[in-house]
Design a protein around this motif. Structure first.
Motif, mmCIF file in Angstrom:
data_model
loop_
_atom_site.group_PDB
_atom_site.id
_atom_site.type_symbol
_atom_site.label_atom_id
_atom_site.label_comp_id
_atom_site.label_asym_id
_atom_site.label_seq_id
_atom_site.Cartn_x
_atom_site.Cartn_y
_atom_site.Cartn_z
ATOM 1 N N LEU A 168 101.658 141.141 44.959
ATOM 2 C CA LEU A 168 101.779 140.044 45.796
ATOM 3 C C LEU A 168 101.983 139.040 45.273
ATOM 4 C CD1 LEU A 168 99.236 140.832 48.553
ATOM 5 C CD2 LEU A 168 101.809 141.081 48.643
ATOM 6 N N GLU A 169 101.051 138.695 44.153
ATOM 7 C CA GLU A 169 101.020 137.304 43.155
ATOM 8 C C GLU A 169 102.603 137.219 42.755
ATOM 9 O OE1 GLU A 169 98.681 135.221 39.595
ATOM 10 O OE2 GLU A 169 98.381 137.354 39.853
ATOM 11 N N ASN A 170 103.386 137.952 42.099
ATOM 12 C CA ASN A 170 104.354 137.853 41.462
ATOM 13 C C ASN A 170 105.748 138.042 42.459
ATOM 14 O OD1 ASN A 170 103.256 136.905 39.174
ATOM 15 N ND2 ASN A 170 102.597 138.965 38.903
ATOM 16 N N VAL A 171 105.824 138.611 43.338
ATOM 17 C CA VAL A 171 106.962 138.852 44.261
ATOM 18 C C VAL A 171 107.432 137.764 44.823
ATOM 19 C CG1 VAL A 171 105.531 139.358 46.258
ATOM 20 C CG2 VAL A 171 107.925 140.506 46.150
ATOM 21 N N GLU A 172 108.735 137.467 44.683
ATOM 22 C CA GLU A 172 109.486 136.393 44.774
ATOM 23 C C GLU A 172 109.619 136.212 46.374
ATOM 24 O OE1 GLU A 172 113.149 135.202 42.965
ATOM 25 O OE2 GLU A 172 112.283 135.689 41.050
ATOM 26 N N TYR A 173 109.989 137.513 47.018
ATOM 27 C CA TYR A 173 110.200 137.441 48.438
ATOM 28 C C TYR A 173 109.773 138.608 49.175
ATOM 29 C CZ TYR A 173 112.405 137.647 53.158
ATOM 30 O OH TYR A 173 112.794 137.928 54.517
ATOM 31 N N LEU A 174 108.946 138.539 50.247
ATOM 32 C CA LEU A 174 108.347 139.772 51.154
ATOM 33 C C LEU A 174 108.666 139.436 52.381
ATOM 34 C CD1 LEU A 174 107.443 142.869 50.677
ATOM 35 C CD2 LEU A 174 105.203 141.772 50.750
ATOM 36 N N HIS A 175 109.332 140.355 53.177
ATOM 37 C CA HIS A 175 109.472 139.810 54.375
ATOM 38 C C HIS A 175 108.336 139.979 55.236
ATOM 39 C CE1 HIS A 175 110.831 140.258 58.703
ATOM 40 N NE2 HIS A 175 112.201 139.567 58.376
ATOM 41 N N TRP A 176 107.920 139.087 56.311
ATOM 42 C CA TRP A 176 106.636 138.976 56.851
ATOM 43 C C TRP A 176 106.331 140.351 57.505
ATOM 44 C CZ3 TRP A 176 101.894 137.703 57.788
ATOM 45 C CH2 TRP A 176 101.198 137.912 58.757
ATOM 46 N N TRP A 177 107.293 141.088 58.155
ATOM 47 C CA TRP A 177 107.131 142.465 58.860
ATOM 48 C C TRP A 177 106.935 143.451 58.040
ATOM 49 C CZ3 TRP A 177 110.952 143.521 63.613
ATOM 50 C CH2 TRP A 177 110.838 142.233 64.410
ATOM 51 N N LYS A 178 107.332 143.417 56.602
ATOM 52 C CA LYS A 178 107.155 144.295 55.688
ATOM 53 C C LYS A 178 105.673 144.212 55.329
ATOM 54 C CE LYS A 178 109.162 146.381 51.490
ATOM 55 N NZ LYS A 178 110.194 146.529 50.480
ATOM 56 N N PHE A 179 105.407 142.849 54.930
ATOM 57 C CA PHE A 179 103.825 142.870 54.334
ATOM 58 C C PHE A 179 102.980 143.387 55.521
ATOM 59 C CE2 PHE A 179 100.190 140.059 55.194
ATOM 60 C CZ PHE A 179 99.428 140.132 53.772
ATOM 61 N N TYR A 180 103.290 142.886 56.904
ATOM 62 C CA TYR A 180 102.230 143.183 58.056
ATOM 63 C C TYR A 180 102.245 144.641 58.286
ATOM 64 C CZ TYR A 180 100.042 141.911 62.291
ATOM 65 O OH TYR A 180 98.943 141.852 63.508
ATOM 66 N N TYR A 181 103.455 145.432 58.057
ATOM 67 C CA TYR A 181 103.224 146.906 58.010
ATOM 68 C C TYR A 181 102.400 147.575 56.997
ATOM 69 C CZ TYR A 181 107.108 146.713 61.397
ATOM 70 O OH TYR A 181 107.991 146.553 62.442
ATOM 71 N N LYS A 182 102.492 146.843 55.812
ATOM 72 C CA LYS A 182 101.738 147.390 54.869
ATOM 73 C C LYS A 182 100.114 147.121 55.137
ATOM 74 C CE LYS A 182 105.390 147.412 51.353
ATOM 75 N NZ LYS A 182 105.383 148.915 51.257
ATOM 76 N N PHE A 183 99.834 145.966 55.550
ATOM 77 C CA PHE A 183 98.596 145.481 55.815
ATOM 78 C C PHE A 183 98.121 146.453 56.910
ATOM 79 C CE2 PHE A 183 96.095 142.835 59.035
ATOM 80 C CZ PHE A 183 94.994 142.552 58.453
#
Length: 197
Positions: free
Chosen positions: A118-133
């Motif tokens: 999470l610290e170094n990823v340049e771009y992560l789509h909100w939905w992808k983050f949310y699903y992982k969350f």
């Protein structure tokens, strides 16, 4: 198409990066950091609802669309990953906060999703983050925290868990402001051997 309504299958469809407002298709900033900043604004009790909406529109669209009311509705739908949660979740007590639980969420996602930095990823789509969350593994500090909060909301805490909750209120209680409640004071008085007056 990316800008259509969000009835999509994440296994085969690309996550939306544009939103259609009336006849206009607007690109949005769909990165998880940007969307988290919007969520944090909504968690900020010092901001008015108008200020929260302004922050959401500016952060997501980059400007205020002509049809601001529709833009707000579509923005909320986007932040909710295409699901209309307005009615069914209004009465449910919160069990997590992206501001209060930030370090525990960070650690839990790092443990549950070792391929994502999470610290170094340049771009992560909100939905992808949310699903992982929402796929955070059991056994993380964060999963233990939300489990205790959920049990408290349902009145299912054991005596030991009640004591733990009170001893760790700064971490566990989303409403904790540093002052013991009347209920907590009574509980602690009884717990420490005193009787009720």
């Amino acid at each position: 198409m990316e800008h259509q309504h969000y009835k999509m299958n994440p296994l085969i469809d690309k996550f939306p990066t544009k939103i259609k407002i009336d006849d206009e298709i607007l690109p949005i900033n769909s990165d998880f950091r940007n969307c988290l900043k919007i969520i944090l604004a909504f968690e900020d009790e010092d901001l008015t609802i108008e200020e929260k909406y302004y922050i959401m529109l500016m952060r997501l669209y980059g400007s205020i669309p002509n049809n601001a009311e529709e833009a707000i509705r579509k923005a909320i739908l986007f932040l909710d990953c295409g699901e209309d949660r307005t009615s069914k979740d209004d009465d449910k007590p919160r069990i997590y906060s992206f501001s209060k639980d930030a370090k525990y969420i960070y650690s839990a996602i790092e443990m549950s999703c070792p391929g994502i930095d999470l610290e170094n990823v340049e771009y992560l789509h909100w939905w992808k983050f949310y699903y992982k969350f929402f796929d955070i593994k059991e056994g993380t500090t964060f999963s233990n925290i939300i489990s205790l909060r959920d049990k408290k909301n349902r009145g299912k805490l054991s005596q030991e868990e009640k004591t733990l909750f009170i001893d760790s209120r700064e971490i566990l209680d989303l409403e904790y402001d540093g002052e013991p409640s009347e209920e907590e004071s009574k509980f602690m008085k009884l717990f420490n051997g005193g009787g009720e007056d």
